[in-house]
Design a protein around this motif. Structure first.
Motif, mmCIF file in Angstrom:
data_model
loop_
_atom_site.group_PDB
_atom_site.id
_atom_site.type_symbol
_atom_site.label_atom_id
_atom_site.label_comp_id
_atom_site.label_asym_id
_atom_site.label_seq_id
_atom_site.Cartn_x
_atom_site.Cartn_y
_atom_site.Cartn_z
ATOM 1 N N GLY A 83 7.644 -12.406 2.597
ATOM 2 C CA GLY A 83 6.474 -12.929 1.907
ATOM 3 C C GLY A 83 5.338 -11.931 1.891
ATOM 4 N N VAL A 84 5.045 -11.385 0.722
ATOM 5 C CA VAL A 84 3.935 -10.443 0.563
ATOM 6 C C VAL A 84 2.938 -11.048 -0.415
ATOM 7 C CG1 VAL A 84 3.258 -8.170 -0.319
ATOM 8 C CG2 VAL A 84 5.370 -8.420 1.001
ATOM 9 N N ASN A 85 1.664 -10.956 -0.118
ATOM 10 C CA ASN A 85 0.656 -11.368 -1.095
ATOM 11 C C ASN A 85 -0.514 -10.389 -1.079
ATOM 12 O OD1 ASN A 85 -1.412 -12.327 0.808
ATOM 13 N ND2 ASN A 85 0.006 -14.008 1.222
ATOM 14 N N SER A 86 -1.389 -10.573 -2.048
ATOM 15 C CA SER A 86 -2.458 -9.593 -2.242
ATOM 16 C C SER A 86 -3.393 -9.484 -1.042
ATOM 17 C CB SER A 86 -3.257 -9.941 -3.502
ATOM 18 O OG SER A 86 -3.733 -11.272 -3.453
ATOM 19 N N GLY A 87 -3.425 -10.514 -0.198
ATOM 20 C CA GLY A 87 -4.309 -10.463 0.960
ATOM 21 C C GLY A 87 -3.668 -9.870 2.203
ATOM 22 N N SER A 88 -2.376 -9.522 2.116
ATOM 23 C CA SER A 88 -1.682 -9.016 3.304
ATOM 24 C C SER A 88 -1.161 -7.595 3.140
ATOM 25 C CB SER A 88 -0.502 -9.945 3.636
ATOM 26 O OG SER A 88 0.490 -9.907 2.627
ATOM 27 N N VAL A 91 15.401 -13.001 0.459
ATOM 28 C CA VAL A 91 14.673 -13.542 -0.684
ATOM 29 C C VAL A 91 13.280 -12.911 -0.650
ATOM 30 C CG1 VAL A 91 13.772 -15.629 -1.809
ATOM 31 C CG2 VAL A 91 15.948 -15.714 -0.542
ATOM 32 N N ILE A 92 12.698 -12.632 -1.817
ATOM 33 C CA ILE A 92 11.399 -11.950 -1.850
ATOM 34 C C ILE A 92 10.384 -12.758 -2.642
ATOM 35 C CG2 ILE A 92 10.163 -9.914 -2.733
ATOM 36 C CD1 ILE A 92 12.585 -8.233 -2.106
ATOM 37 N N SER A 93 9.162 -12.815 -2.125
ATOM 38 C CA SER A 93 8.028 -13.344 -2.901
ATOM 39 C C SER A 93 6.894 -12.334 -2.825
ATOM 40 C CB SER A 93 7.565 -14.709 -2.371
ATOM 41 O OG SER A 93 6.994 -14.597 -1.094
ATOM 42 N N ILE A 94 6.211 -12.154 -3.960
ATOM 43 C CA ILE A 94 5.081 -11.201 -4.031
ATOM 44 C C ILE A 94 3.968 -11.881 -4.814
ATOM 45 C CG2 ILE A 94 6.172 -8.953 -3.707
ATOM 46 C CD1 ILE A 94 6.715 -8.877 -6.679
ATOM 47 N N LYS A 95 3.218 -12.708 -4.127
ATOM 48 C CA LYS A 95 2.247 -13.572 -4.793
ATOM 49 C C LYS A 95 0.856 -12.945 -4.863
ATOM 50 C CE LYS A 95 4.593 -17.790 -3.224
ATOM 51 N NZ LYS A 95 4.426 -19.081 -2.518
ATOM 52 N N SER A 96 0.161 -13.322 -5.933
ATOM 53 C CA SER A 96 -1.239 -12.939 -6.097
ATOM 54 C C SER A 96 -1.979 -14.138 -6.650
ATOM 55 C CB SER A 96 -1.360 -11.754 -7.058
ATOM 56 O OG SER A 96 -2.720 -11.489 -7.357
ATOM 57 N N SER A 97 -3.276 -14.230 -6.361
ATOM 58 C CA SER A 97 -4.089 -15.292 -6.948
ATOM 59 C C SER A 97 -4.534 -14.934 -8.356
ATOM 60 C CB SER A 97 -5.320 -15.579 -6.068
ATOM 61 O OG SER A 97 -6.092 -14.407 -5.912
ATOM 62 N N ASP A 98 -4.317 -13.675 -8.735
ATOM 63 C CA ASP A 98 -4.622 -13.209 -10.088
ATOM 64 C C ASP A 98 -3.352 -13.320 -10.926
ATOM 65 O OD1 ASP A 98 -6.429 -11.650 -12.026
ATOM 66 O OD2 ASP A 98 -4.621 -10.394 -11.924
ATOM 67 N N VAL A 114 1.911 -18.632 -7.551
ATOM 68 C CA VAL A 114 0.575 -18.059 -7.620
ATOM 69 C C VAL A 114 -0.129 -18.484 -6.339
ATOM 70 C CG1 VAL A 114 -1.623 -17.996 -8.854
ATOM 71 C CG2 VAL A 114 0.525 -18.233 -10.132
ATOM 72 N N THR A 115 -0.454 -17.548 -5.479
ATOM 73 C CA THR A 115 -1.046 -17.920 -4.201
ATOM 74 C C THR A 115 -2.509 -18.323 -4.378
ATOM 75 O OG1 THR A 115 -1.262 -17.262 -1.878
ATOM 76 C CG2 THR A 115 -1.839 -15.603 -3.537
ATOM 77 N N GLU A 116 -2.971 -19.205 -3.510
ATOM 78 C CA GLU A 116 -4.376 -19.655 -3.552
ATOM 79 C C GLU A 116 -4.777 -20.042 -4.972
ATOM 80 O OE1 GLU A 116 -6.041 -16.095 -2.110
ATOM 81 O OE2 GLU A 116 -5.103 -16.256 -0.159
ATOM 82 N N ALA A 117 -3.901 -20.825 -5.631
ATOM 83 C CA ALA A 117 -4.106 -21.153 -7.049
ATOM 84 C C ALA A 117 -5.307 -22.068 -7.276
ATOM 85 C CB ALA A 117 -2.844 -21.797 -7.629
ATOM 86 N N ARG A 133 -6.435 -29.183 -10.881
ATOM 87 C CA ARG A 133 -6.597 -28.818 -12.300
ATOM 88 C C ARG A 133 -6.296 -27.341 -12.548
ATOM 89 N NH1 ARG A 133 -11.054 -26.681 -14.714
ATOM 90 N NH2 ARG A 133 -11.086 -26.698 -16.995
ATOM 91 N N MET A 134 -7.037 -26.448 -11.906
ATOM 92 C CA MET A 134 -6.837 -25.019 -12.150
ATOM 93 C C MET A 134 -5.540 -24.525 -11.523
ATOM 94 S SD MET A 134 -8.786 -23.632 -14.244
ATOM 95 C CE MET A 134 -8.195 -21.965 -13.941
ATOM 96 N N GLY A 135 -5.152 -25.113 -10.406
ATOM 97 C CA GLY A 135 -3.916 -24.696 -9.753
ATOM 98 C C GLY A 135 -2.707 -24.919 -10.635
ATOM 99 N N ILE A 136 -2.661 -26.048 -11.308
ATOM 100 C CA ILE A 136 -1.546 -26.330 -12.202
ATOM 101 C C ILE A 136 -1.587 -25.406 -13.415
ATOM 102 C CG2 ILE A 136 -0.615 -28.049 -13.802
ATOM 103 C CD1 ILE A 136 -1.234 -30.180 -11.728
#
Length: 345
Positions: A126-131, A168-175, A198-201, A205-208
């Motif tokens: 699990g990789v995301n833009s904050g890590s 398994v790989i995930s590479i999430k960003s809130s952008d 999408v992390t921290e979506a 309303r906006m998350g969906i």
């Protein structure tokens, strides 16, 4: 079609033939009973993989407790302490989610890889833009798509060097644009199954909206084996949103609802009618399209491809199948008549 290395998670096989819906428990880890109750609720709603945070040794007890009450795979989310991953593996977890770079060095990664290999447990990186690692941020100047991919591939190599490739790989960003580009690059760079999100979506309303754009775009590209719609809300809403996204891109099962936006010809309360039908069909496991249209002039015509539908009139409604009118009913009987016809399909 992307070439995918199949990975088994419990009884499920991640190979691209089916997209699996995932969510994460949000009850405090110390509340085992509450977590078990929420896990059962998510399974009833259609969740196919459940992830739970395991922040300390006491929380390892969540794994057997949840697995006793649900039949779907359970994933342990581990940060920093490799020993928690070992304990969860011994406790019967179906998958481990870690960031190999933050659990204490290559020797600790090897212990986790060896233990997971022994128990036939896959690892999700699990990789995301904050890590992102500091050196990658310095190299790229920001958490770019290229930086996310390089980070994930680097972590994968740590496991591969331990002769472990059940990954398994995930590479999430809130952008959202960054998230889409990162997954497209990753799909070209490896054959491992990809977990989309999408992390921290944000809130519902906006998350969906952000998840529909990000996850939906990638699914249309043929990318993604599991998905999670991350919402700052009740996790069961994530399941319904994920189902809707899969339905919208033609990868879901169950009822697809179509309805018109209303216009000056509409003489019934179509908004309430459509919402009621949406609630009534939510858990019906039939691969059908149901239409709820505002007027009897265009309804059966515009929605003639629907398996079954209703079109409103002046205090009445028409029930139709594949554009052919079946019967006319009073307005207050439209939903019940529609459900009767759905039952027959």
């Amino acid at each position: 079609m992307r070439n995918i290395k199949p990975v088994k998670v419990g009884e499920l096989t991640l190979d691209g033939k089916k997209i699996f819906i995932q969510s994460m428990l949000n009850v405090p880890a110390a509340d085992i009973e509450g977590n078990v109750r929420q896990a059962a609720e998510l399974e009833r709603a259609g969740c196919e993989i459940i992830r739970t945070a395991v922040p300390d040794r006491d929380a390892v007890a969540l794994i057997p407790a949840i697995k006793e009450k649900v039949s779907i795979p359970v994933v342990a989310d581990i940060h920093f302490d490799y020993r928690l991953a070992l304990m969860c593996a011994e406790a019967g977890v179906d998958k481990i989610r870690i960031n190999p770079g933050n659990i204490g060095g290559q020797d600790k990664v090897k212990q986790v890889a060896d233990c997971c290999r022994k128990h036939h447990i896959p690892i999700r990186i699990g990789v995301n833009s904050g890590s992102l690692e500091k050196e990658l941020l310095a190299k790229y100047g920001a958490p770019t798509a290229e930086a996310l991919v390089e980070s994930a591939l680097g972590h994968a190599k740590m496991l591969e060097d331990c002769d472990f490739d059940d990954i398994v790989i995930s590479i999430k960003s809130s952008d959202v644009p960054t998230m889409i580009r990162a997954y497209r690059l990753m799909a070209e760079s490896c054959t491992y199954p990809l977990h989309l999100g999408v992390t921290e979506a944000g809130t519902e309303r906006m998350g969906i909206i952000k998840s529909a754009v990000g996850i939906g775009s990638l699914l249309c590209d043929g990318i993604g084996e599991t998905i999670r719609v991350s919402l700052t809300d009740e996790p069961v809403k994530e399941i319904y949103a994920a189902k809707d996204i899969l339905s919208a891109v033609g990868r879901g099962s169950g009822v697809r609802l179509v309805s018109c936006p209303t216009c000056g010809r509409t003489k019934i309360d179509l908004v309430s009618l459509a919402k009621e039908v949406e609630d009534r069909v939510r858990n019906i496991d039939k691969d059908i399209t149901v239409a709820v249209m505002g007027c009897i002039v265009n309804g059966p015509g515009e929605a003639r491809e629907a398996d079954i539908g209703a079109a409103g009139g002046d205090g009445c409604g028409l029930i139709f199948r594949k554009g052919e009118i079946l019967r006319k009913v009073p307005e207050n009987e439209i939903v019940s008549a529609l459900m009767e016809e759905i039952d027959k399909l």
